[in-house]
Design a protein around this motif. Structure first.
Motif, short mmCIF file in Angstrom:
data_model
loop_
_atom_site.label_atom_id
_atom_site.label_comp_id
_atom_site.label_asym_id
_atom_site.label_seq_id
_atom_site.Cartn_x
_atom_site.Cartn_y
_atom_site.Cartn_z
N ALA A 365 0.83 -1.30 0.01
CA ALA A 365 -0.04 0.00 0.13
C ALA A 365 0.90 1.33 -0.03
N ALA A 366 2.14 1.12 0.33
CA ALA A 366 2.94 2.32 0.48
C ALA A 366 3.62 2.45 -0.83
N ASN A 367 4.19 3.93 -0.91
CA ASN A 367 5.11 4.22 -1.91
C ASN A 367 6.27 3.32 -2.09
N MET A 368 7.08 3.32 -3.12
CA MET A 368 8.44 2.72 -3.47
C MET A 368 9.21 3.84 -2.48
N THR A 369 10.36 3.38 -2.14
CA THR A 369 11.35 4.30 -1.53
C THR A 369 12.86 4.27 -2.18
N ALA A 370 13.40 5.51 -2.18
CA ALA A 370 14.85 5.39 -2.61
C ALA A 370 15.83 5.90 -1.63
N THR A 371 16.78 5.34 -1.53
CA THR A 371 17.80 5.99 -0.30
C THR A 371 19.20 6.33 -1.10
N GLY A 372 19.56 7.64 -0.93
CA GLY A 372 20.69 7.95 -1.53
C GLY A 372 21.23 9.28 -1.18
N ASN A 373 22.55 9.58 -1.56
CA ASN A 373 23.09 10.87 -1.34
C ASN A 373 22.20 12.19 -2.02
N SER A 374 22.37 13.21 -1.24
CA SER A 374 21.30 14.21 -1.90
C SER A 374 22.06 15.06 -2.98
N SER A 375 23.47 14.80 -3.14
CA SER A 375 24.00 15.07 -4.29
C SER A 375 24.14 14.12 -5.43
N ARG A 376 23.43 12.75 -5.28
CA ARG A 376 23.46 11.90 -6.29
C ARG A 376 21.98 11.97 -6.90
N GLN A 377 21.94 10.91 -8.15
CA GLN A 377 20.90 10.93 -8.82
C GLN A 377 20.51 9.29 -8.84
N LEU A 378 19.09 9.41 -9.17
CA LEU A 378 18.54 7.90 -9.29
C LEU A 378 18.04 7.83 -10.89
N TYR A 379 18.33 6.90 -11.56
CA TYR A 379 18.09 6.48 -12.73
C TYR A 379 17.23 5.33 -12.93
N PHE A 381 15.32 2.90 -15.74
CA PHE A 381 14.88 2.57 -17.33
C PHE A 381 13.98 1.35 -17.05
N GLY A 382 12.88 1.85 -17.36
CA GLY A 382 11.80 0.74 -17.53
C GLY A 382 10.45 1.15 -17.08
N THR A 383 9.63 0.58 -16.18
CA THR A 383 8.10 1.01 -15.82
C THR A 383 8.22 0.65 -14.38
N ARG A 384 7.16 1.78 -13.69
CA ARG A 384 7.10 1.31 -12.32
C ARG A 384 5.56 1.68 -12.14
N ASN A 385 5.03 1.24 -10.82
CA ASN A 385 3.70 1.49 -10.53
C ASN A 385 3.35 2.22 -9.49
N LYS A 386 4.33 2.85 -8.81
CA LYS A 386 4.22 3.52 -7.57
C LYS A 386 4.84 4.87 -7.45
N PRO A 387 4.38 6.06 -7.00
CA PRO A 387 5.68 7.12 -6.63
C PRO A 387 6.64 6.59 -5.95
N ILE A 388 7.80 7.31 -5.98
CA ILE A 388 8.95 6.88 -5.13
C ILE A 388 9.37 8.07 -4.30
N SER A 389 9.31 7.73 -2.93
CA SER A 389 9.88 8.75 -1.90
C SER A 389 11.29 8.63 -1.92
N THR A 390 11.98 9.86 -2.14
CA THR A 390 13.48 9.65 -2.29
C THR A 390 14.34 10.69 -1.40
N THR A 391 15.43 10.18 -1.11
CA THR A 391 16.39 11.19 -0.71
C THR A 391 17.61 11.46 -1.70
N PHE A 392 17.40 10.93 -2.83
CA PHE A 392 18.33 11.48 -3.93
C PHE A 392 18.14 12.84 -4.03
N GLY A 393 19.22 13.33 -4.83
CA GLY A 393 19.25 14.81 -5.08
C GLY A 393 18.11 14.93 -6.36
N GLY A 394 17.98 14.10 -7.11
CA GLY A 394 16.76 13.99 -8.28
C GLY A 394 16.75 12.81 -8.92
N SER A 395 15.78 12.41 -9.38
CA SER A 395 15.33 11.19 -10.30
C SER A 395 15.21 11.42 -11.73
#
Length: 423
Positions: A365-379, A381-395
């Protein structure tokens, strides 16, 4: 009196000369039209008998999106006798490309060996999974508040969509909204068609056509744990960290912390984790699906990446011997988690970006999560079915168009009739 009889005889002869041929012509023409009408009726009935076969196949495929699409046992049909005639069918299944070719014959008459009329139907069915067909598919409501965001691929949300961010663009397919669409951000663009079921607030720029309509066949996909439980190639009942290994002529995955290495089968492989948590990284060669189930609230999670090392999840590139982020060469991955997906970037010094490729479907039931440095990026490639709550600097989210051509195994697939004709 004799003169009158002569005139009458002349009139009779004239009538015989003109009327008899006319009557004969009418009779012959009527008979020809009647025969043509009967023949048309027979041909239409033959076409209907052949079409009934195709309808029966589509009914079967719609009852199960998982099984019976390519198996000869489930596709075979005995010749069917109707009060008006017969029907028969032959099929050719192309499981590699997820297609089925159908040749059905309808015969009108009581004798199948000598029918009064016959028609042949030629059709092709393409099986496509919504999990690969939509770059983003969300069950529920969603708010886009970020600025300067571009979404690639078809976008489908079953609930309300609110867009408050500026410079938001949807590329590469329709935007389908099952509820209301509210646009308060500036320069919001839909480069394609727009479907919305409720109301539209705001003025997005739509390059295609706007439809205040929600397609009735839009049913959000669901996954069957029963299917994966019965059709896995490898099963684990303890938590594992899995590293995928790709080689020019083979592929495998290793269970970190053990000496176990398992080859990936060429026909496609399903890895099933029963009530466990899994961690994935490495280079995938072949078509692989990783699915989890859980009876405990703390199990069924899948983590992509590691915190203490750069651990991307990529595809093998046979041309260079290196890696690629596209399924173009026939390699693909599905990550199907029953209780959450986390993208874990390297956070130890020096930190690193994280790149993950595949179909990411989270049944929690929850969002996906992403944990990373705030100066880094999450990439991704593909598909997803949930929003992502992230600590990365960008996605950055990029839809992989090749997933439809080379989908991972074991995904639910709906049938699409791509060609159909009678002759």
């Amino acid at each position: 009196m004799a003169r009158r009889r002569g005139i009458a005889l002349v009139m009779v002869n004239l009538m015989a000369v003109f009327l008899v041929p006319l009557v004969i012509y009418i009779v012959i023409t009527s008979n020809a039209h009647l025969k043509t009408s009967f023949k048309e009726k027979q041909l239409k009935m033959s076409g209907s008998l052949a079409s009934n076969v195709l309808v029966d196949f589509m009914r079967q495929f719609s009852q199960s999106y998982y099984e019976g699409h390519y198996d000869s046992d489930t596709l075979s049909r005995n010749p069917v006798f109707y009060s008006a005639g017969f029907s028969s069918v032959s099929t050719e299944a192309d499981a590699q490309n997820h297609r089925l070719y159908i040749h059905a014959a309808g015969q009108y008459g009581k004798n199948a060996a000598s029918p009064l009329a016959d028609k042949s139907l030629y059709g092709a069915v393409q099986f496509i999974s919504d999990l690969t067909d939509y770059g983003t598919l969300i069950d529920g409501a969603f708010t886009i508040s970020a600025d300067n965001v571009t979404y690639h691929g078809k976008w489908w949300i079953t609930g309300n969509l609110s867009i408050s961010g500026d410079n938001v663009t949807f590329m590469g397919g329709p935007l389908i909204v099952g509820g209301n669409l509210s646009v308060t951000g500036s320069n919001v663009r839909v480069n394609g068609d727009l479907y919305y079921n409720g109301t539209l607030t705001g003025s997005p720029v739509v390059s295609g056509t706007r439809y205040n309509f929600y397609p009735s066949d839009m049913v959000y996909p669901s996954l069957s744990d029963t299917y994966y439980r019965a059709n896995f190639n490898y099963k684990t009942t303890v938590d594992r960290t899995i590293r995928f290994n790709a080689h020019p002529s083979s592929s495998s995955f290793s269970l970190i912390g053990t000496t176990i290495t398992v080859p990936v089968t060429e026909a496609g492989m399903i890895i099933y984790g029963e009530n466990v948590n899994l961690t994935l990284y490495g280079t995938v060669r072949g078509r692989v699906t990783v699915a989890t189930s859980n009876t405990s609230g703390t199990k069924g999670k899948i983590t992509v990446g590691l915190s203490n090392q750069s651990a991307n999840l990529l595809y093998y590139d046979p041309l260079t011997g290196g890696t690629t982020t596209s399924a173009i060469y026939g390699n693909s991955l599905a990550v199907l988690a029953s209780n959450g997906i986390t993208f874990q970037g390297k956070t130890t010094s020096p930190s690193a970006n994280l790149t993950a490729c595949g179909v990411f479907f989270d049944m929690s039931a929850a969002n996906m999560t992403a944990t990373g440095n705030s100066s880094r990026q999450l990439y991704i490639f593909g598909t997803r079915n949930k929003p992502i709550s992230t600590t990365f600097g960008g996605s950055v989210f990029t839809y992989d168009t090749w997933l439809n051509s080379f989908p991972p195994p074991g995904l639910p697939e709906r049938p699409l009739l791509v060609t159909w004709h009678l002759r």
